[in-house]
Design an enzyme around this catalytic site. Structure first.
Site, PDB file in Angstrom:
ATOM      1  N   TYR A  98       0.826  -1.207   0.064  1.00  0.00           N
ATOM      2  CA  TYR A  98      -0.263   0.010   0.078  1.00  0.00           C
ATOM      3  C   TYR A  98       0.760   1.292   0.070  1.00  0.00           C
ATOM      4  CZ  TYR A  98      -2.742   3.867   1.580  1.00  0.00           C
ATOM      5  OH  TYR A  98      -3.184   5.005   1.560  1.00  0.00           O
ATOM      6  N   GLY A 129      -5.225   5.799  -0.485  1.00  0.00           N
ATOM      7  CA  GLY A 129      -6.552   5.803   0.089  1.00  0.00           C
ATOM      8  C   GLY A 129      -7.357   5.051  -0.886  1.00  0.00           C
TER       9      GLY A 129
END
Length: 504
Positions: free
Chosen positions: A56, A63
């Site tokens: 991530y 997001g």
């Protein structure tokens, strides 16, 4: 020369943050095991990228865009773009002390070694503090989860030589400022921009400085209450130790002890018409300010834990190389601490404003002149003394009370409903700071009125009255005829904040 504050070897306390906020140097630990842990975590991120893992914010978008895979050739630009597009803050920039507290809080968290940030990056962050190269961080724009992305974007940018910083009181481009002090900007490694930004450090730094101010305010309120007892011919027996053993909250007990110490052996003249007991704003002062004193330990615990927490995402396990996706960036504990403190300090303003109202009203001030006018009796009809000062204090109190709505209950869903529950901790911390600005001003207006009342009584009698009256009169003369008093307030406020009035 004062020793630098050492980061990475022991937990820091709120007082360490104050030292750095005021200008103390910092030093990243040279402990070999800690340095190796930092580098191992950074290597873990590099190796995961090399293995082609989906990480991530490193190999994916941010997001709600976390489903977007980013090719290796674009990952460096992705990291740099993170702080570029998040530099959307607005409003005044944080002042120097708060900015330094923010930088320290970020350094402490990253130095735990679970964020994948290289030692060299932390050393440059430490040097921003040591050289006083401070990013200009707008104070508005953070929802407090996913951390303080927008404020901390300005920190990440400064490390890469982007944005505007303050050096020696002047604003200039970050790259120019780094060059002037002999530092070179970095190219942030994978995940470093995300690690720098995705945490609670802005709210934590600002709230810690608010906590320290609130602690001082509690002691000052006791000193002012002691002067109110003296000048209103109040009853020292209301602060008897035995009373507070029977309702044993520690805050009121401590406050009453302070008032007893400040009054010494003072006893008021008691005529046949004297009140049997004082009004609530005097008699119940320990119970009002005692709430603040009892909130402080809980808030300290919340803030010191947060200061030492690893609060970015994802987290790195250096020993195994695992990356843990988390929500540690949520600032709920900081928000609760700041919300609780701002309510407590606003109540202090309300208390002191009520004491001031007693002092200027000839119906309640035990024979003092109306509005504390000290002009000759034959001239008093054209003078108004502290009438407008009391109006100002009342206005400031109302404004402080208006700030007491808990920020956390205003959570908003944002960023395509990815950040759909947010802490708003940075707003709470800023509210606390704004409330303290107002409450401290109410307190010094009350102090000036109390010193005027001491003059009307013929001089100070109790130990604290003597000390405070002397400190004030060294800089602010008695008001014997109507004159502007705005400068008096400013002088007294500066003396209070510098520690002169309480002998800090």
């Amino acid at each position: 020369m004062n020793e630098p504050v050492l980061v990475g070897e022991r937990p820091l306390c709120l007082e360490d943050v104050r030292q750095v906020a005021l200008g103390a140097r910092v030093q990243l630990t040279e402990d070999a095991a800690t340095r190796e842990k930092l580098e191992r975590a950074a290597r873990a991120v590099e190796h995961a990228v090399t293995r082609g893992e989906r990480i991530y914010g490193v190999t994916t978008g941010f997001g709600d865009a976390c489903q977007n895979d980013v090719p290796e050739a674009a990952q460096a630009l992705l990291a740099r773009n993170l702080h570029r597009y998040h530099r959307a803050g607005v409003g005044p920039v944080f002042p120097r002390e708060e900015t330094r507290a923010i930088l320290l809080a970020r350094l402490v968290s990253l130095a735990r070694g679970h964020s994948g940030v290289r030692t060299r990056t932390l050393l440059l962050l430490a040097e921003l503090l040591n050289r006083d190269v401070l990013p200009q961080i707008p104070c508005r724009g953070s929802v407090g989860a996913s951390g303080d992305l927008t404020p901390l974007a300005y920190v990440a940018a400064a490390l890469e030589g982007e944005g505007t910083v303050t050096l020696e009181g002047a604003a200039l481009p970050a790259a120019d400022a780094l060059g002037r002090v002999g530092l070179s900007p970095l190219t942030l490694a994978p995940k470093e921009s995300l690690s720098l930004m995705n945490g609670t450090s802005a709210m934590t730094g600002v709230a810690i400085l608010g906590w320290l101010r609130a602690e001082r305010l509690g002691r000052f309120a006791a000193a002012l209450t002691a002067l109110a007892v003296e000048t209103l011919h109040g009853e020292p027996a209301h602060f008897d130790r035995r009373i507070f053993e029977l309702k044993a909250h520690p805050g009121p007990r401590t406050f009453a002890e302070w008032v007893r110490a400040d009054l010494g052996d003072f006893s008021p003249p008691r005529g046949p018409d004297a009140r049997l007991q004082d009004r609530y704003s005097v008699r119940c002062a320990p119970h009002v300010v005692g709430v603040l004193l009892d909130v402080l330990p809980e808030a300290r615990r919340f803030l010191e834990i947060e200061l030492e927490s690893v609060n970015d995402n994802p987290l790195v396990v250096p020993e195994t190389g695992e990356l843990l996706r988390s929500g540690n960036f949520y600032g709920g504990h900081v928000c609760h601490a700041a919300d609780s403190l701002k309510v407590a300090v606003a109540n202090v303003a309300d208390l002191l404003d009520r004491q001031l109202a007693l002092l200027v009203d000839s119906k309640t001030n035990a024979g003092l002149p109306r509005d504390l006018v000290l002009a000759p009796v034959e001239e008093r009809i054209v003078h108004h003394g502290f009438k407008a000062m009391q109006i100002t204090a009342s206005a400031l109190t109302a404004e402080a009370l208006k700030l007491t709505l808990p920020a956390s209950v205003f959570s908003r869903s944002t960023e395509s409903h990815n950040q759909d529950k947010v802490s708003l901790g940075t707003i709470a911390a800023r509210d606390l700071s704004a409330a303290l600005d107002l409450v401290e001003t109410v307190a010094v207006v009350h102090l000036l009125a109390l010193c005027q009342a001491v003059d009307a009584r013929g001089g100070p009698r109790s130990p604290r009255a003597r000390a405070l009256h002397a400190a004030v009169r060294a800089k602010v003369p008695s008001n014997v005829a109507d004159r502007p008093m705005d400068d008096d307030v400013g002088v007294a406020l500066t003396s209070y904040r510098s520690g002169e009035l309480l002998g800090d």
